[in-house]
Design a protein around this motif. Structure first.
Motif, PDB file in Angstrom:
ATOM      1  N   ASN A   1      -6.778   0.883   1.405  1.00  6.19           N
ATOM      2  CA  ASN A   1      -5.976   1.636   0.326  1.00  6.19           C
ATOM      3  C   ASN A   1      -4.952   0.848  -0.224  1.00  6.19           C
ATOM      4  O   ASN A   1      -4.788   0.613  -1.307  1.00  6.19           O
ATOM      5  CB  ASN A   1      -5.633   2.933   1.076  1.00  6.19           C
ATOM      6  CG  ASN A   1      -4.786   3.714  -0.040  1.00  6.19           C
ATOM      7  OD1 ASN A   1      -3.603   3.636  -0.398  1.00  6.19           O
ATOM      8  ND2 ASN A   1      -5.647   4.719  -0.752  1.00  6.19           N
ATOM      9  N   VAL A   2      -4.046   0.107   0.749  1.00  2.00           N
ATOM     10  CA  VAL A   2      -2.821  -0.405   0.162  1.00  2.00           C
ATOM     11  C   VAL A   2      -3.045  -1.610  -0.299  1.00  2.00           C
ATOM     12  O   VAL A   2      -2.272  -2.501  -0.992  1.00  2.00           O
ATOM     13  CB  VAL A   2      -1.644  -0.096   1.118  1.00  2.00           C
ATOM     14  CG1 VAL A   2      -1.423   1.158   1.657  1.00  2.00           C
ATOM     15  CG2 VAL A   2      -2.259  -1.071   2.610  1.00  2.00           C
TER      16      VAL A   2
ATOM     17  N   HIS B   1      -6.829  -1.504  -2.640  1.00  2.00           N
ATOM     18  CA  HIS B   1      -6.844  -0.732  -3.775  1.00  2.00           C
ATOM     19  C   HIS B   1      -8.350   0.217  -4.074  1.00  2.00           C
ATOM     20  O   HIS B   1      -8.653   0.412  -5.016  1.00  2.00           O
ATOM     21  CB  HIS B   1      -6.331  -1.220  -5.048  1.00  2.00           C
ATOM     22  CG  HIS B   1      -4.819  -1.243  -5.142  1.00  2.00           C
ATOM     23  ND1 HIS B   1      -4.021  -0.693  -6.172  1.00  2.00           N
ATOM     24  CD2 HIS B   1      -3.977  -1.886  -4.449  1.00  2.00           C
ATOM     25  CE1 HIS B   1      -2.862  -0.787  -5.758  1.00  2.00           C
ATOM     26  NE2 HIS B   1      -2.767  -1.645  -4.722  1.00  2.00           N
ATOM     27  N   LYS B   2      -8.917   0.358  -2.883  1.00  2.00           N
ATOM     28  CA  LYS B   2     -10.188   0.993  -2.952  1.00  2.00           C
ATOM     29  C   LYS B   2     -10.094   2.612  -2.920  1.00  2.00           C
ATOM     30  O   LYS B   2      -9.113   2.974  -2.466  1.00  2.00           O
ATOM     31  CB  LYS B   2     -10.938   0.634  -1.665  1.00  2.00           C
ATOM     32  CG  LYS B   2     -11.479  -0.728  -1.496  1.00  2.00           C
ATOM     33  CD  LYS B   2     -12.446  -0.793  -0.360  1.00  2.00           C
ATOM     34  CE  LYS B   2     -12.902  -2.371  -0.407  1.00  2.00           C
ATOM     35  NZ  LYS B   2     -13.897  -2.741   0.857  1.00  2.00           N
ATOM     36  N   ASN B   3     -10.742   3.282  -3.809  1.00  2.00           N
ATOM     37  CA  ASN B   3     -10.703   4.797  -3.738  1.00  2.00           C
ATOM     38  C   ASN B   3      -9.594   5.321  -4.571  1.00  2.00           C
ATOM     39  O   ASN B   3      -8.803   6.133  -3.977  1.00  2.00           O
ATOM     40  CB  ASN B   3     -11.089   5.578  -2.443  1.00  2.00           C
ATOM     41  CG  ASN B   3     -12.193   4.954  -1.998  1.00  2.00           C
ATOM     42  OD1 ASN B   3     -13.513   4.999  -2.856  1.00  2.00           O
ATOM     43  ND2 ASN B   3     -12.499   4.719  -0.663  1.00  2.00           N
ATOM     44  N   ARG B   4      -8.711   4.311  -5.274  1.00  2.00           N
ATOM     45  CA  ARG B   4      -7.604   4.785  -6.120  1.00  2.00           C
ATOM     46  C   ARG B   4      -7.842   4.694  -7.524  1.00  2.00           C
ATOM     47  O   ARG B   4      -8.697   4.215  -8.178  1.00  2.00           O
ATOM     48  CB  ARG B   4      -6.390   3.812  -5.643  1.00  2.00           C
ATOM     49  CG  ARG B   4      -6.035   3.910  -4.237  1.00  2.00           C
ATOM     50  CD  ARG B   4      -5.108   3.017  -3.636  1.00  2.00           C
ATOM     51  NE  ARG B   4      -3.780   3.159  -4.676  1.00  2.00           N
ATOM     52  CZ  ARG B   4      -2.732   2.474  -4.248  1.00  2.00           C
ATOM     53  NH1 ARG B   4      -2.554   1.844  -3.012  1.00  2.00           N
ATOM     54  NH2 ARG B   4      -1.571   2.775  -5.082  1.00  2.00           N
ATOM     55  N   CYS B   5      -7.079   5.850  -8.436  1.00  2.00           N
ATOM     56  CA  CYS B   5      -7.130   5.743  -9.776  1.00  2.00           C
ATOM     57  C   CYS B   5      -5.967   4.925 -10.380  1.00  2.00           C
ATOM     58  O   CYS B   5      -6.071   4.998 -11.797  1.00  2.00           O
ATOM     59  CB  CYS B   5      -6.859   7.191 -10.026  1.00  2.00           C
ATOM     60  SG  CYS B   5      -8.292   8.124  -9.272  1.00  2.00           S
ATOM     61  N   ASP B   6      -5.244   3.973  -9.817  1.00  2.00           N
ATOM     62  CA  ASP B   6      -4.338   3.433 -10.527  1.00  2.00           C
ATOM     63  C   ASP B   6      -4.411   1.933 -10.052  1.00  2.00           C
ATOM     64  O   ASP B   6      -3.286   1.091 -10.047  1.00  2.00           O
ATOM     65  CB  ASP B   6      -2.696   3.804  -9.727  1.00  2.00           C
ATOM     66  CG  ASP B   6      -2.791   3.363  -8.129  1.00  2.00           C
ATOM     67  OD1 ASP B   6      -3.897   3.279  -7.693  1.00  2.00           O
ATOM     68  OD2 ASP B   6      -1.810   3.304  -7.572  1.00  2.00           O
ATOM     69  N   GLU B   7      -5.587   1.580 -10.608  1.00  2.00           N
ATOM     70  CA  GLU B   7      -5.968  -0.001 -10.391  1.00  2.00           C
ATOM     71  C   GLU B   7      -5.170  -0.729 -11.717  1.00  2.00           C
ATOM     72  O   GLU B   7      -4.807  -1.719 -11.294  1.00  2.00           O
ATOM     73  CB  GLU B   7      -7.630   0.058 -10.592  1.00  2.00           C
ATOM     74  CG  GLU B   7      -7.906  -1.498 -10.509  1.00  2.00           C
ATOM     75  CD  GLU B   7      -7.655  -1.931  -9.083  1.00  2.00           C
ATOM     76  OE1 GLU B   7      -7.724  -3.521  -8.857  1.00  2.00           O
ATOM     77  OE2 GLU B   7      -7.919  -1.243  -8.228  1.00  2.00           O
TER      78      GLU B   7
ATOM     79  N   ARG C   1      -1.935  -2.111 -10.273  1.00  2.00           N
ATOM     80  CA  ARG C   1      -1.943  -3.126  -9.227  1.00  2.00           C
ATOM     81  C   ARG C   1      -1.285  -4.431  -9.515  1.00  2.00           C
ATOM     82  O   ARG C   1      -1.562  -5.176 -10.618  1.00  2.00           O
ATOM     83  CB  ARG C   1      -3.375  -3.324  -8.717  1.00  2.00           C
ATOM     84  CG  ARG C   1      -3.547  -4.072  -7.445  1.00  2.00           C
ATOM     85  CD  ARG C   1      -5.109  -4.371  -6.978  1.00  2.00           C
ATOM     86  NE  ARG C   1      -5.213  -5.254  -5.816  1.00  2.00           N
ATOM     87  CZ  ARG C   1      -6.596  -5.472  -5.363  1.00  2.00           C
ATOM     88  NH1 ARG C   1      -7.405  -4.884  -6.030  1.00  2.00           N
ATOM     89  NH2 ARG C   1      -6.506  -6.313  -4.327  1.00  2.00           N
TER      90      ARG C   1
END
Length: 295
Positions: A232-233, A236-242, A245
């Motif tokens: 996640n951190v 950035h997998k499974n996130r909508c704020d790519e 990044r």
């Protein structure tokens, strides 16, 4: 039809279910009929049952026909005795690569079962000025692996008059583990460093030397707690704020690593006491140590 067992003191024939209901704490003194599917039986009556007599005068469990002692109600058929040459001493290791750095971290607890053997044992081993090996697992195997790698590093340095690069160390580690594939080192390895271009490099290994270069890697008893967090951190997998990044700086990654080990220490009894963090750049290695829970 249930098999029967004969009790020597009253010579009453009872069914298997009756004996099962009547026997309480056997403690090896009395036993249920022994079902044996690997022989034709020893009493000739039932090929799947060995009759058992219990004699209070001798307080021994014997076979009804030849009075040989049964080994704790197991059977006298051959069965395997053995031991494990491996010991899992716990611990968690983590490595994260950055744009021009790599961060390698590990806790300092050494355990065996539910016993803490030491609270201050490093799982990090610096191989060169730009490469650090992190290993969890069996302490003796880890020490042996480190010795073999150190010897080969010295041979390379004497032959080539230079230190081995991080990708070369990664290949050498893979070859060393593969050489022992029939009796593997019980070591869970993560290699971190900086390559010849100055970029951070992290390599993940299995037990017999298969490896790949990854953005991060974790191993050891707390691996299952760290991998989802790093996904996640860091990735950035499974996130909508790519689109938001950004490249993290080394000090930011160090703070993430500290929080990750605090999290692992809350859930994993083999992780704790302290986390040792090494930040690797082209200029060398910087070390930090932070305290964790000691329970």
């Amino acid at each position: 039809q249930h098999p029967t067992i004969v009790i020597a003191d009253n010579h009453q024939s009872m069914s298997y279910l009756q004996i099962q209901r009547s026997l309480q704490n056997t403690n090896g003194a009395t036993a249920l009929p022994i079902h044996n599917t690997e022989s034709n039986g020893l009493n000739g009556s039932n090929k799947h049952t060995i009759s058992v007599n219990y004699d209070k005068s001798t307080d021994e469990q014997t076979l009804s026909d030849d009075n040989h002692i049964i080994d704790h109600g197991v059977t006298q058929n051959p069965y395997e005795r053995g031991f494990s040459p491996y010991e899992f001493n716990g611990g968690t290791v983590l490595a994260i690569s950055g744009k021009d750095y790599a961060v390698v971290a590990a806790d300092t607890r050494l355990s065996s079962g539910y016993e803490i053997l030491s609270r201050n044992v490093t799982k990090l081993h610096q191989l060169t000025n730009t490469t650090v090996l992190a290993s969890a697992g069996c302490k003796t195997d880890v020490d042996q692996l480190r010795s073999v790698l150190d010897i080969r590093m010295q041979m390379y340095e004497h032959d080539n008059r230079k230190n081995m690069s991080t990708p070369s160390v990664a290949q050498m580690l893979g070859n060393t583990l593969y050489y022992k594939r029939f009796f593997p080192y019980y070591a869970f390895n993560v290699l971190g460093g900086v390559d010849h271009e100055g970029k951070g490099a992290v390599y993940s290994y299995d037990a017999i030397g298969s490896f790949e270069r990854t953005p991060f890697s974790a191993a050891g008893s707390g691996q299952s707690f760290l991998i989802p967090l790093m996904d996640n951190v860091i990735s950035h997998k499974n996130r909508c704020d790519e689109e938001n990044r950004v490249d993290l700086q080394s000090d930011e990654v160090v703070e993430i690593v500290k929080d990750a080990f605090v999290t692992a220490g809350e859930r994993d009894i083999y992780t704790g006491d302290a986390v040792q963090i090494m930040v690797i750049t082209k200029d060398g290695v910087t070390e930090h140590v932070y305290r964790l829970k000691a329970d």
